[in-house]
Design an enzyme around this catalytic site. Sequence first.
Site, PDB file in Angstrom:
ATOM      1  N   LYS A 191      57.845  11.503  80.753  1.00 51.67           N
ATOM      2  CA  LYS A 191      59.024  11.168  79.996  1.00 51.67           C
ATOM      3  C   LYS A 191      59.247   9.653  80.041  1.00 51.67           C
ATOM      4  O   LYS A 191      58.754   9.039  80.975  1.00 51.67           O
ATOM      5  CB  LYS A 191      60.248  11.911  80.515  1.00 51.67           C
ATOM      6  CG  LYS A 191      60.687  11.463  81.929  1.00 51.67           C
ATOM      7  CD  LYS A 191      62.125  11.720  82.182  1.00 51.67           C
ATOM      8  CE  LYS A 191      62.999  10.562  81.833  1.00 51.67           C
ATOM      9  NZ  LYS A 191      63.290   9.641  82.930  1.00 51.67           N
ATOM     10  N   ASP A 220      58.844  17.071  82.659  1.00 49.53           N
ATOM     11  CA  ASP A 220      60.216  16.707  83.015  1.00 49.53           C
ATOM     12  C   ASP A 220      60.327  17.139  84.471  1.00 49.53           C
ATOM     13  O   ASP A 220      60.390  18.337  84.770  1.00 49.53           O
ATOM     14  CB  ASP A 220      61.206  17.493  82.142  1.00 49.53           C
ATOM     15  CG  ASP A 220      62.643  17.147  82.485  1.00 49.53           C
ATOM     16  OD1 ASP A 220      62.928  16.906  83.673  1.00 49.53           O
ATOM     17  OD2 ASP A 220      63.476  17.118  81.570  1.00 49.53           O
ATOM     18  N   HIS A 221      60.326  16.169  85.381  1.00 49.97           N
ATOM     19  CA  HIS A 221      60.120  16.564  86.788  1.00 49.97           C
ATOM     20  C   HIS A 221      61.252  17.444  87.325  1.00 49.97           C
ATOM     21  O   HIS A 221      61.084  18.121  88.330  1.00 49.97           O
ATOM     22  CB  HIS A 221      59.861  15.338  87.676  1.00 49.97           C
ATOM     23  CG  HIS A 221      61.088  14.582  88.083  1.00 49.97           C
ATOM     24  ND1 HIS A 221      61.658  13.626  87.293  1.00 49.97           N
ATOM     25  CD2 HIS A 221      61.856  14.639  89.198  1.00 49.97           C
ATOM     26  CE1 HIS A 221      62.716  13.126  87.907  1.00 49.97           C
ATOM     27  NE2 HIS A 221      62.860  13.726  89.072  1.00 49.97           N
ATOM     28  N   LYS A 225      61.633  21.123  90.354  1.00 48.12           N
ATOM     29  CA  LYS A 225      62.470  21.274  91.558  1.00 48.12           C
ATOM     30  C   LYS A 225      62.736  22.754  91.789  1.00 48.12           C
ATOM     31  O   LYS A 225      63.107  23.476  90.876  1.00 48.12           O
ATOM     32  CB  LYS A 225      63.807  20.527  91.369  1.00 48.12           C
ATOM     33  CG  LYS A 225      63.658  19.011  91.295  1.00 48.12           C
ATOM     34  CD  LYS A 225      65.004  18.351  91.099  1.00 48.12           C
ATOM     35  CE  LYS A 225      64.865  16.879  90.765  1.00 48.12           C
ATOM     36  NZ  LYS A 225      64.813  15.996  91.917  1.00 48.12           N
ATOM     37  N   GLU A 259      74.167   9.316  90.911  1.00 48.55           N
ATOM     38  CA  GLU A 259      73.305   8.579  91.849  1.00 48.55           C
ATOM     39  C   GLU A 259      74.064   7.383  92.420  1.00 48.55           C
ATOM     40  O   GLU A 259      74.820   6.731  91.685  1.00 48.55           O
ATOM     41  CB  GLU A 259      72.066   8.052  91.128  1.00 48.55           C
ATOM     42  CG  GLU A 259      71.142   9.138  90.605  1.00 48.55           C
ATOM     43  CD  GLU A 259      69.938   8.543  89.877  1.00 48.55           C
ATOM     44  OE1 GLU A 259      68.888   8.429  90.500  1.00 48.55           O
ATOM     45  OE2 GLU A 259      70.078   8.185  88.695  1.00 48.55           O
ATOM     46  N   ASP A 278      67.464   8.161  79.448  1.00 50.33           N
ATOM     47  CA  ASP A 278      66.785   8.295  80.739  1.00 50.33           C
ATOM     48  C   ASP A 278      67.065   9.646  81.400  1.00 50.33           C
ATOM     49  O   ASP A 278      66.173  10.244  82.000  1.00 50.33           O
ATOM     50  CB  ASP A 278      67.260   7.156  81.665  1.00 50.33           C
ATOM     51  CG  ASP A 278      66.531   7.128  82.996  1.00 50.33           C
ATOM     52  OD1 ASP A 278      65.293   7.277  82.984  1.00 50.33           O
ATOM     53  OD2 ASP A 278      67.191   6.962  84.050  1.00 50.33           O
ATOM     54  N   HIS A 283      66.449  15.635  81.578  1.00 52.94           N
ATOM     55  CA  HIS A 283      66.840  16.376  82.784  1.00 52.94           C
ATOM     56  C   HIS A 283      68.125  17.202  82.577  1.00 52.94           C
ATOM     57  O   HIS A 283      68.187  18.372  82.915  1.00 52.94           O
ATOM     58  CB  HIS A 283      67.060  15.440  83.964  1.00 52.94           C
ATOM     59  CG  HIS A 283      65.902  14.530  84.250  1.00 52.94           C
ATOM     60  ND1 HIS A 283      64.593  14.892  84.037  1.00 52.94           N
ATOM     61  CD2 HIS A 283      65.848  13.264  84.752  1.00 52.94           C
ATOM     62  CE1 HIS A 283      63.797  13.900  84.409  1.00 52.94           C
ATOM     63  NE2 HIS A 283      64.535  12.900  84.832  1.00 52.94           N
ATOM     64  N   LYS A 383      74.667   5.842  87.352  1.00 54.30           N
ATOM     65  CA  LYS A 383      74.113   5.096  88.490  1.00 54.30           C
ATOM     66  C   LYS A 383      75.279   4.417  89.200  1.00 54.30           C
ATOM     67  O   LYS A 383      76.326   4.170  88.595  1.00 54.30           O
ATOM     68  CB  LYS A 383      73.135   4.041  87.988  1.00 54.30           C
ATOM     69  CG  LYS A 383      71.984   4.650  87.179  1.00 54.30           C
ATOM     70  CD  LYS A 383      70.653   4.361  87.800  1.00 54.30           C
ATOM     71  CE  LYS A 383      69.522   4.952  87.011  1.00 54.30           C
ATOM     72  NZ  LYS A 383      68.737   5.932  87.765  1.00 54.30           N
TER      73      LYS A 383
HETATM   74  C1  BG6 Z   1      64.074   9.703  86.533  1.00 53.85           C
HETATM   75  C2  BG6 Z   1      64.904   8.597  85.960  1.00 53.85           C
HETATM   76  O1  BG6 Z   1      63.496  10.475  85.523  1.00 53.85           O
HETATM   77  O2  BG6 Z   1      64.893  10.528  87.343  1.00 53.85           O
HETATM   78  C3  BG6 Z   1      65.573   7.802  87.059  1.00 53.85           C
HETATM   79  O3  BG6 Z   1      64.072   7.751  85.183  1.00 53.85           O
HETATM   80  C4  BG6 Z   1      66.361   8.702  87.990  1.00 53.85           C
HETATM   81  O4  BG6 Z   1      66.431   6.806  86.522  1.00 53.85           O
HETATM   82  C5  BG6 Z   1      65.476   9.853  88.446  1.00 53.85           C
HETATM   83  O5  BG6 Z   1      66.785   7.940  89.091  1.00 53.85           O
HETATM   84  C6  BG6 Z   1      66.277  10.866  89.224  1.00 53.85           C
HETATM   85  O6  BG6 Z   1      65.376  11.797  89.747  1.00 53.85           O
HETATM   86  P1  BG6 Z   1      65.682  12.561  91.096  1.00 53.85           P
HETATM   87  O7  BG6 Z   1      64.544  13.496  91.257  1.00 53.85           O
HETATM   88  O8  BG6 Z   1      65.798  11.522  92.164  1.00 53.85           O
HETATM   89  O9  BG6 Z   1      66.993  13.239  90.837  1.00 53.85           O
END
Ligand code: BG6
Length: 535
Positions: A191, A220-221, A225, A259, A278, A283, A383
């Site tokens: 992404k 999409d990581h 999870k 975050e 982002d 997500h 953020k």
């Molecule tokens: C990423 C974003 O895809 O996901 C970052 O580009 C963000 O900006 C991050 O900090 C958050 O991922 P996680 O796994 O730490 O929640």
Amino acid sequence: MSSITEVAEAAPPPAVKAHEATATPATVLQGQPQQAKLPQTDPCTIVIFGASGDLARRKLIPALYNLACEGCTGNRFHVLGIGRTHLSDEDFRAQMRDAAATAKDTRDFNEESWARFAPRLTYMIGDPNDDGLLHELAAHLDHMREESDISPNTLFYLSTPPSVAPNIIQGLGAASLTEEKEGYRRIIIEKPFGSDLNSARQLNEVVARVFDEHQVYRIDHYLGKETVQNILVFRFGNSLFEPVWNRNYIDYVEITAAETLGIGGRAGYYEEAGALRDMVANHLLQLLCLTAMEPPVAFDADSVREEKVQVLRAIRPMSAEELRTRTVHGQYAAGKVGSEDAVAYKQEKGVRPGSATETYVALEFRIENWRWAGVPFYVRTGKRLARSVTEVAVHFKRTPQALFARTPDAQIEPNVIVLRIQPDEGISLGIDAKLPGTEMQTGTVRMDFSYSKGFGVRSPAAYETLLLDAMQGDATLFTRRDEVEAEWKLITPIEEAWARSESAPPLATYASGSSGPAEADQMLARNGHNWRPLG
Ligand code: BG6
């Protein structure tokens, strides 16, 4: 909350089938968490474009190292990194060693295991804008296979900015690197997939000219999870919740990804992306889809993705009036996050003076289908907020009658189910109970399930799960072509409205370390709702 009840009910570790389990909850809870058992895959060669970048260091190499240590990747496994930075194989290995040794996701780093893993890493200098690169790569892979016994299965990983992706993909096609004559050829695309609806469509076109959809893994990581996948298990593995999972019982749903971190060294990327592209375009929309989707006919890639796409289709794009009242964008000013001083976004290194990039977004979506008509789905991300927390909070309606209203202090709080994605992964349910005493007073208690206490096993990191799935050819946790386009269809009009300032709410500001802009609270207050506190 007037009292807390801890009800952490343990289940057997996932490596053991539930009906075969011999461990009692008490034995599962004892001792240090073990790693959940991972399957072994056919070996493959992973080619990482953008290998000298941040993602490779923080996530990809640690995940591959973990997988190799677990014995998942077999003997003929190889990683070829490609990057613009001039590095020898030895330099690359040394950089990756330092990264793996310190990465949050690395398990049990030790020199002995690294020494076994390191020879599997090699590096090739290459500029993705250079037309000759992919032919050079084809020759290099042939040479590597002649020299040593590495697998013909090949997984290309694009960890590069979206602007260079089309060039690489076309190049892979031109160099015949996509043909599955010997072993598989697959591509994982990081992404953001494009930067708006048009660019995503164009990128999909380029991909479709070169690859068949079964070869494509849009990552999409968040979907890797465990707690995100558990949303489906929670909903469809229990008969208790599904009957009430609809507009008759649910008042509103809140999805938060907050975050404390700022943008770190990523100003170049973030100035172009902003929080909407982002985090929300991928997500948060994925979390929304999993929370709202209908039960799939089977747990396979197409059935699950089909239902997610239906949710996205049921969200009507916002009218001009809704864009004003149901969207909030904000940017952090200076402040204190915990005890640390934090500078304003505009003062971060690499940020344009006077930048209007949003670091906070709050949106109210409406899913116009039979199940959800009239239920607001609020999403927020930002953020430099007061606390790092990702969760889905499902707020149920009040009881129809305040039966205990005549007793002093009686106040029945509506039930809330919180699916905690991170940190402190778990699920909690707020219920009302009678407070001890002679009077009929009530208070909210919390039934709480915690992953770490409940299972006694450590979950694989998201990238481990997803890399392993791609190696096994399972695309269930990856986004489909129409799914990314449906995501952008919702996001692009918001982005465009914010850019045309006359039809948009002005960019709000919030102090670093706060809960976000006041405008986001006002957005919910109009409907009589509140965000769960972050502070
Ligand atoms: C990423 C974003 O895809 O996901 C970052 O580009 C963000 O900006 C991050 O900090 C958050 O991922 P996680 O796994 O730490 O929640």
